[in-house]
Design a protein around this motif. Structure first.
Motif, PDB file in Angstrom:
ATOM      1  N   ILE A 201       0.857  -1.174   0.000  1.00 33.46           N
ATOM      2  CA  ILE A 201       0.000   0.000   0.000  1.00 33.46           C
ATOM      3  C   ILE A 201       0.890   1.220   0.000  1.00 33.46           C
ATOM      4  CG2 ILE A 201      -1.776   1.249   1.238  1.00 33.46           C
ATOM      5  CD1 ILE A 201      -2.139  -1.735   2.575  1.00 33.46           C
ATOM      6  N   GLU A 202       0.761   2.001  -1.036  1.00 35.37           N
ATOM      7  CA  GLU A 202       1.613   3.158  -1.190  1.00 35.37           C
ATOM      8  C   GLU A 202       0.745   4.372  -1.442  1.00 35.37           C
ATOM      9  OE1 GLU A 202       5.466   3.800  -3.779  1.00 35.37           O
ATOM     10  OE2 GLU A 202       4.702   1.763  -3.982  1.00 35.37           O
ATOM     11  N   LEU A 203       1.241   5.512  -1.024  1.00 34.48           N
ATOM     12  CA  LEU A 203       0.529   6.745  -1.292  1.00 34.48           C
ATOM     13  C   LEU A 203       1.197   7.390  -2.500  1.00 34.48           C
ATOM     14  CD1 LEU A 203      -1.802   8.203   0.155  1.00 34.48           C
ATOM     15  CD2 LEU A 203      -0.108   9.520   1.397  1.00 34.48           C
ATOM     16  N   HIS A 204       0.549   7.265  -3.656  1.00 30.65           N
ATOM     17  CA  HIS A 204       1.133   7.847  -4.860  1.00 30.65           C
ATOM     18  C   HIS A 204       0.781   9.317  -4.940  1.00 30.65           C
ATOM     19  CE1 HIS A 204       2.309   4.011  -6.669  1.00 30.65           C
ATOM     20  NE2 HIS A 204       1.196   3.533  -6.145  1.00 30.65           N
ATOM     21  N   TYR A 205       1.637  10.076  -5.589  1.00 34.09           N
ATOM     22  CA  TYR A 205       1.312  11.476  -5.849  1.00 34.09           C
ATOM     23  C   TYR A 205       0.447  11.512  -7.098  1.00 34.09           C
ATOM     24  CZ  TYR A 205       1.901  16.424  -7.025  1.00 34.09           C
ATOM     25  OH  TYR A 205       1.675  17.742  -7.340  1.00 34.09           O
ATOM     26  N   CYS A 206      -0.829  11.726  -6.854  1.00 36.60           N
ATOM     27  CA  CYS A 206      -1.816  11.600  -7.910  1.00 36.60           C
ATOM     28  C   CYS A 206      -2.457  12.961  -8.133  1.00 36.60           C
ATOM     29  CB  CYS A 206      -2.823  10.557  -7.442  1.00 36.60           C
ATOM     30  SG  CYS A 206      -4.370  10.577  -8.276  1.00 36.60           S
TER      31      CYS A 206
ATOM     32  N   MET B  47      -2.499   5.077 -13.132  1.00 36.03           N
ATOM     33  CA  MET B  47      -2.800   3.893 -12.341  1.00 36.03           C
ATOM     34  C   MET B  47      -4.299   3.633 -12.431  1.00 36.03           C
ATOM     35  SD  MET B  47      -2.148   3.253  -8.274  1.00 36.03           S
ATOM     36  CE  MET B  47      -3.415   4.361  -7.677  1.00 36.03           C
TER      37      MET B  47
ATOM     38  N   HIS C 281      -6.202   6.956 -12.343  1.00 37.60           N
ATOM     39  CA  HIS C 281      -5.457   7.975 -11.591  1.00 37.60           C
ATOM     40  C   HIS C 281      -4.317   8.498 -12.458  1.00 37.60           C
ATOM     41  CE1 HIS C 281      -6.907   7.089  -7.368  1.00 37.60           C
ATOM     42  NE2 HIS C 281      -7.449   6.109  -8.065  1.00 37.60           N
TER      43      HIS C 281
END
Lengths: 706, 439
Positions: free
Chosen positions: A326-331, A376, A387
């Motif tokens: 689980i990663e927090l992408h810069y979206c 994504m 995303h």
């Protein structure tokens, strides 16, 4: 961005006159015989759809894509026109879904080829369409209510998509004039009405459809302004898949959609489960998902989509997810998608994969050959979003680490405790409205803020600033005292915690007091307990206004804690004097013994009362100068007659003197163990029996929480 | 031949445009500072020429303004206002700002051209464009003074309904926490570093605590480094727990705070801004409806922290999640007919699936007014009946005949048999009792 643009309201007007029952003359083979059974059997004759069927299924496809990508705030009103107008649904959000529309269409059924063509006209539907455009939607109503005096900012625009079979260009002109006229009339009506709105802008999209093989009697015409309010365009389209393609193009234009083709999707073959082939799936979504391509001009456009639609599609490559991290992408954006070919096997494989909770990163092939992850695909609650991930350089390159800034050198933050605090202050949705006692609506988010306020009234940030939060023994109290209200059980638990602490003090258990910044061994044990009690008092006092039960916890604490504030000073003075004596007698050990003796003396009364009703307990008089003489009051009923007069007012000279003598005397001999541990001067015999049975358990303060 | 020895503002702006886009993309706000002596060049390539031909541009030689990224254009003129006004220079430069949708400003020198006055002009630019954004980060009673970098930009939600740009509060109030898995890479408008700062009594910034080469600042910063700061505590816990803090930025405007790792060693407290509005993330629902878990009857995260109230499920399923019927391509229709046929051949084992698929086809055909299809499929089922092998279960023939009959009735379109909500149910036969249950 405008919420109330033309695409807020779309009216479909579909011709239901007898000629629409005619065949589109495009055959569909539906009887596909399986190879090994074909011998001797002639397949059933292919069938063909009527103009009506083609129109309806194409408009349903338009709605399907629109609802997938804009489930809210983009509304459709469906009207069927024959001898009159049949309005199949309303602008309300509940009516906005495919099932409702399909059910309503089934109720209408196909056009009756034997109906009198003279009675039937598309005009009925067009008039009804204008009428319905004047009707206010719930979103318009909400915005108007919210804006109050600025209500006029809420626009009323709309689009009419009319599918019919026109006779000629002049017939088309007549339809346009009719719409123009009707708008004019209805705007007059709407001007005098509160629940109708004048149409500011209407886009009329006339689609003339005809059977394959026939000549079109109507010519195409691009968008043209007929009046400041009305624009119109004419499309002449053959029925069948041509019509469907046209509406697919229109939905993309009307809702600013763009197409992305996901390539290289590995999929198990239907026939050979152990082999896998790569597939492509085309998705539609808002065009902003391509914003980086459009601006940078670095577009890598794959071949236009297979059905030869007008649009270019951008190709992105599937990257098989390796981990479930689980990663927090810069979206920078997330847009709902709709598969172009929703029921095809590759499409449903992709959507099911995503709906099961996996995310897929998409790679943008660049001319230079370098690989960039640009998008994504991920589902949230049964909706799939594309995303947009930021792939350009960050302006926050090489920022200073938090450890280099303010507070960065501090090493004993209560990270774990704050983690626990965050878990307790997690959010959850409350969908049903709740009301306060005064009947006003309760806003859950405000409740969340209130809770944070309560939970942080006393919250030391570092381990060396606190004693109580380093003690496991305090947890039962600390975890409930922050609550808005306490149950009887909570109060009892708090009291138990306090008694437990008193017990610890009596047993002289060590406390996890920080020695950071102090020389030597740090404060003496009784000083440690004083600090601990003070801190606990601070915590409890911060919450006494929450409820009467919080007050009771404080009362219990004040009753039990060792040093009422006004005696602190005296105690200090007393100790100094004692210290002198100690030095003269050179008996440091004795001092410690005396201490423990005093502690036990101090405690026995407290414990006794504690076991009964603590809330009523009074301030306990206690000072190292004046230990209660053990042999002075051998009364049985001591606990029933609390020494009220002792707890208040100044100490008499006599008692000071006799206490002093007693103290001096007591130091000359070792106290009997029984008396030392006695309660109300009654010593319990054979205590060890109990202890061996594990009856007496006491928690120790834990040294550190990490 | 390109001349690089003459004033050609258009080429310069084109160059800026390309560099910014290659480097930062089209989403990052950029301040462009144009330093000029106020002369616009001569002949082709002069600003006058560029502006005069502005209306005759094609896509290939588009004028670089407005910049294709959020921008502010600051024009620093090494000349005083009077000098500029004596020619049309100022008008031309103002046109540039206008062309950039009014985003930007022109600075001129007050008084004679000298170092001091130039410094004061740039001082004004610094004050306008480069003042740090100071805020107070709050979590109940826990607070910290912070600088938010870069400055959060004002945002217009809907130019028609609410044309006034929204600006974020200087009080950044944490309202609660959410697991990273639940917030799930949300779309954000922008992201910012949140740097704790030490303020002296007057409220002036003393430093960010970052060690500097400067001796004096060093000691002040070292002291600041040793004072516990809420940002550091919050950052540490967010990182360890894998959570984000939801922060209120203004009325109906929220963002999130999280730990962002730059490398293995370095990490930082970051803030991302969601789009303003009551429901920025559909999977969280309305922000105002998020409340503390203690108000719920039972912990929605479960006693063992093994579940989550997120994501919220929308009321209606999307088309790809609800098995819609689309027959635009012949293959769609053929697949659906094949499914029925496949199950028909496995009767009575597949009775339930057979009727399920049959009813799905029936519903769609009725909605599309495609009654011929019902007739066609009925014919097909009757043929299947005649093709049944001798070994077939006797129930198969009964069910096929029954289904075909029902479809034929529906194909008449009469309301009695063609009701949309009506479903064809399996025929009850002497055999069906046990066999139908076997699937």
């Amino acid at each position: 961005m405008k919420i109330f643009s033309e695409s807020h309201k779309t009216v479909f007007v579909v011709d239901h006159c007898p000629y629409m029952a005619e065949s589109c003359r495009q055959h569909v083979e539906f009887d596909m015989l399986v190879k090994n059974r074909t011998q001797g059997i002639i397949p059933l004759a292919p069938i063909s759809k009527s103009l009506w069927t083609c129109s309806v299924e194409s408009s349903m496809e338009y709605c399907r894509i629109m609802y997938d990508i804009f489930p809210f705030k983009k509304l459709v009103n469906f009207i069927v026109s024959d001898s009159g107008a049949h309005v199949l649904n309303s602008w309300t959000q509940e009516d906005q879904n495919l099932q409702e529309l399909m059910a309503a269409l089934a109720a209408v059924g196909p056009p009756n080829p034997r109906a009198d063509p003279e009675c039937c006209s598309i005009l009925h539907g067009l008039v009804a369409a204008v009428e319905t455009l004047c009707k206010i939607t719930e979103y318009q109503h909400e915005a108007r209510t919210l804006l109050m005096e600025n209500a006029e900012r809420v626009g009323n625009r709309g689009r009419i998509i009319c599918i019919t079979n026109a006779k000629s260009d002049s017939h088309v002109r007549m339809l346009e004039d009719c719409v123009q006229e009707t708008i004019h009339e209805h705007n007059k009506l709407a001007a005098n009405s509160d629940h109708l709105m004048q149409i500011q802008k209407c886009e009329l999209v006339l689609i003339h459809t005809y059977a394959v093989g026939e000549d079109s009697l109507v010519s195409d015409r691009p968008k043209k302004e007929l009046s400041p309010v009305l624009t119109s365009e004419v499309h002449s389209v053959r029925a069948g898949r041509h019509l469907a393609t046209k509406l697919n193009i229109l939905v993309q234009q009307h809702f600013d959609l763009a197409s992305t083709t996901i390539t290289n999707i590995p999929m198990k073959e239907e026939q050979h489960a152990n082999t896998s082939a790569n597939y492509d799936v085309e998705l539609l979504h808002h065009k902003d998902a391509h914003v980086d391509f459009l601006k940078s001009g670095d577009t890598h456009i794959g071949g236009s989509s297979r059905e030869g639609s007008f649009k270019e599609t951008i190709t992105l490559k599937w990257c098989t997810p390796r981990t479930n991290n689980i990663e927090l992408h810069y979206c920078t954006g997330a847009y709902r998608i709709s598969p172009v070919d929703v029921n095809s096997r590759p499409s449903s494989c992709l959507t099911n994969f995503l709906l099961n909770g996996r995310s897929v990163l998409l790679e943008q092939p660049r001319k230079s050959g370098s690989k960039v992850i640009s998008h994504m695909l991920s589902s949230h609650g049964g909706e799939i979003f594309l995303h947009v991930l930021s792939s350009s350089r960050s302006i926050l390159e090489d920022p200073p680490s938090i450890s280099e800034g303010c507070g960065g050198r501090v090493t004993d933050y209560r990270i774990t405790d704050f983690g626990e605090f965050m878990r307790e202050n997690r959010l959850t949705p409350f969908l049903d409205p709740r009301y306060k006692i005064d009947g006003s609506l309760e806003i859950p988010l405000e409740r969340a803020k209130d809770q944070l306020e309560k939970h942080t009234r006393y919250w030391p940030m570092i381990i060396s600033q606190t004693t109580i939060f380093n003690m496991q023994a305090v947890v039962p109290l600390a975890s409930v005292i922050v609550k808005e209200s306490l149950t009887e059980e909570d109060v009892l638990n708090c009291q138990k915690t306090i008694y437990n602490l008193v017990d610890m003090e009596r047993k002289n258990d060590p406390l996890p007091i920080s020695t950071v910044g102090t020389r030597g061994k740090g404060p003496k044990r009784d000083e440690q307990y004083r600090i601990m009690w003070n801190e606990l008092e601070t915590l409890v006092r911060a919450h006494i206004n929450n409820s009467e039960k919080h007050q009771r916890v404080l009362e219990c604490l004040m009753a039990c804690r060792s040093k009422p504030p006004e005696e602190e000073e005296r105690k200090k003075r007393g100790r100094k004097r004692e210290d002198k004596e100690d030095k003269s007698e050179k008996a440091v050990k004795d001092y410690e013994q005396e201490k423990s003796w005093q502690d036990s003396e101090r405690l026995k009364g407290i414990l006794e009362r504690g076991k009964e009703e603590l809330a009523e307990a009074e301030i306990i008089k206690d000072s190292p100068d004046s230990p209660e003489p053990p042999n002075k009051k051998p009364l049985v009923d001591m606990d029933e007659t609390p020494p009220v007069e002792k707890s208040k007012g100044p100490v008499s000279l006599l008692s000071l003197w006799s206490n002093r003598i007693n103290t001096a005397n007591s130091r000359k001999h070792q106290e009997f163990a029984g008396r030392l541990n006695s309660v109300n001067n009654r010593a319990e015999l054979y205590q060890h029996l109990k202890e061996e049975n594990g009856m007496e358990t006491a928690e120790n303060g834990k040294a550190s929480r990490q | 031949m390109d001349d690089y020895d003459k004033t050609c503002l258009e080429s310069a702006l084109v160059g800026v445009c390309n560099i910014v886009q290659q480097e930062w993309g089209g989403a990052i706000p950029c301040q462009v500072v144009l330093v000029t002596d106020g002369c616009l060049g001569i002949g082709r390539g002069s600003l006058r020429h560029s502006l005069a031909t502005h209306n005759q541009r094609s896509e290939s030689n588009r004028f670089p303004l407005p910049f294709p990224f959020p921008s502010k254009l600051y024009i620093m003129c090494m000349a005083n206002l009077e000098e500029l006004q004596s020619t049309d220079s100022l008008d031309c430069l103002e046109r540039l700002i206008d062309l950039n949708n009014g985003e930007g400003q022109i600075f001129t020198i007050d008084g004679p051209l000298c170092l001091k006055n130039v410094q004061s002009m740039f001082g004004k630019l610094i004050d306008l464009a480069y003042t740090p954004f100071h805020a107070i980060l709050k979590c109940g009673h826990l607070t910290a003074d912070v600088q938010v970098f870069p400055r959060p930009e004002p945002f217009v939600v809907d130019e028609e309904i609410d044309p006034i740009p929204k600006v974020i509060n200087t009080d950044l109030e944490i309202v609660g926490f959410i697991d990273i898995a639940d917030i799930s890479s949300p779309p954000v408008l922008s992201r910012h570093l949140v740097l704790p700062i030490a303020l002296n009594k007057e409220g002036d910034e003393v430093g960010t605590g970052i060690t500097d080469d400067n001796e004096d600042e060093n000691s002040a910063n070292q002291i600041a480094g040793k004072i516990p700061n809420f940002c550091v505590l919050l950052h540490g816990s967010l990182k360890v727990e894998g959570m984000v803090a939801i922060v209120q930025l203004g009325p109906e405007w929220h963002g999130m705070l999280y730990s962002q790792a730059d490398s293995k060693k370095k990490s930082n407290l970051m803030m991302s801004l969601f789009e303003p509005g009551p429901e920025p993330l559909p999977w969280l629902g309305k922000m105002a409806q998020l409340g503390p878990i203690s108000d719920a009857k039972e912990n929605p995260y479960g006693e063992d922290d093994n579940k989550s109230p997120f994501p919220l499920q929308p009321k209606n399923k999307r088309s790809y999640a609800q098995n819609v019927t689309v027959w635009i391509k012949p293959s769609g229709l053929q697949t659906d007919v094949q499914k029925i046929l496949r199950n028909a051949r496995k009767l009575p084992e597949k009775t339930q699936t057979f009727y399920k698929e049959l009813n799905r086809l029936r519903k769609a055909a009725l909605a599309f007014g495609f009654l011929d299809l019902l007739k066609g499929v009925a014919d097909m089922l009757e043929r299947e009946c005649t093709l049944l092998p001798d070994t077939a279960h006797p129930d198969a023939a009964f069910q096929l005949t029954h289904a075909a009959q029902q479809l034929k009735l529906a194909s008449t379109g009469t309301s009695e048999y063609a009701g949309y909500e009506h479903n064809i149910t399996p025929l009850h036969t002497d055999f069906s009792g046990s066999s139908a249950e076997r699937m």
